[in-house]
Scaffold this motif. Structure first.
Motif, PDB file in Angstrom:
ATOM      1  N   ASP A 130       1.546   5.082  -1.753  1.00 33.95           N
ATOM      2  CA  ASP A 130       0.984   6.183  -2.533  1.00 33.95           C
ATOM      3  C   ASP A 130       1.891   6.425  -3.732  1.00 33.95           C
ATOM      4  O   ASP A 130       2.971   6.999  -3.599  1.00 33.95           O
ATOM      5  CB  ASP A 130       0.874   7.430  -1.662  1.00 33.95           C
TER       6      ASP A 130
ATOM      7  N   ASP B  96       0.856  -1.180   0.000  1.00 36.61           N
ATOM      8  CA  ASP B  96       0.000   0.000   0.000  1.00 36.61           C
ATOM      9  C   ASP B  96       0.899   1.238   0.000  1.00 36.61           C
ATOM     10  O   ASP B  96       1.219   1.796   1.042  1.00 36.61           O
ATOM     11  CB  ASP B  96      -0.913  -0.015   1.223  1.00 36.61           C
TER      12      ASP B  96
ATOM     13  N   ALA C 143       2.893   7.189   5.767  1.00 38.96           N
ATOM     14  CA  ALA C 143       2.373   8.284   4.952  1.00 38.96           C
ATOM     15  C   ALA C 143       2.773   9.598   5.458  1.00 38.96           C
ATOM     16  O   ALA C 143       3.613  10.190   5.670  1.00 38.96           O
ATOM     17  CB  ALA C 143       0.863   8.262   4.931  1.00 38.96           C
TER      18      ALA C 143
END
Length: 120
Positions: free
Chosen positions: A64, A62, A120
């Motif tokens: 970005d 996962d 993140a």
């Protein structure tokens, strides 16, 4: 993303920082040998850009993708921008600009590794 590439970039940047600090202390402008070292580092960064995009396309993580690729491109552009600025300013200030560009690469590399790890 390979931890070997991260390590290689950080070692090359560390060597470059030492050379640049010595030049700053001696009040010298950037020399051609320094630009060769920057060129080698840039080749590793361009390889990382290609390998990072391939790894992103093949991963199940996962991550970005937009953020990751923008950091890859940004880290690949930092050294050429600093080098060209230094060539325009052939004084001690130009050497300081290259030093800041190398330190920027180090910071972006650490953040790039964190993005790949999923933070993140």
């Amino acid at each position: 993303m390979s931890p070997w590439v991260l390590g290689a970039v950080l070692v090359l940047c560390g060597i470059t920082v030492i050379v640049l600090v010595v030049h700053l202390v001696r009040d010298r402008a950037a020399e051609d040998s320094m630009f060769v070292l920057l060129g080698v580092t840039e080749l590793v960064l361009l390889g990382q850009l290609v390998a990072g995009c391939v790894a992103l396309a093949n991963t199940e993580r996962d991550v970005d993708g937009t953020l990751f690729v923008s950091y890859l491109v940004g880290v690949a552009l930092a050294l050429p921008i600093g080098a060209f600025w230094s060539l325009a300013e052939r004084t001690r200030a130009g050497t300081a600009v290259v030093l800041l560009a190398v330190l920027t690469v180090v910071a972006l590399e650490v953040r790039l590794d964190a993005i790949w790890a999923g933070a993140a």
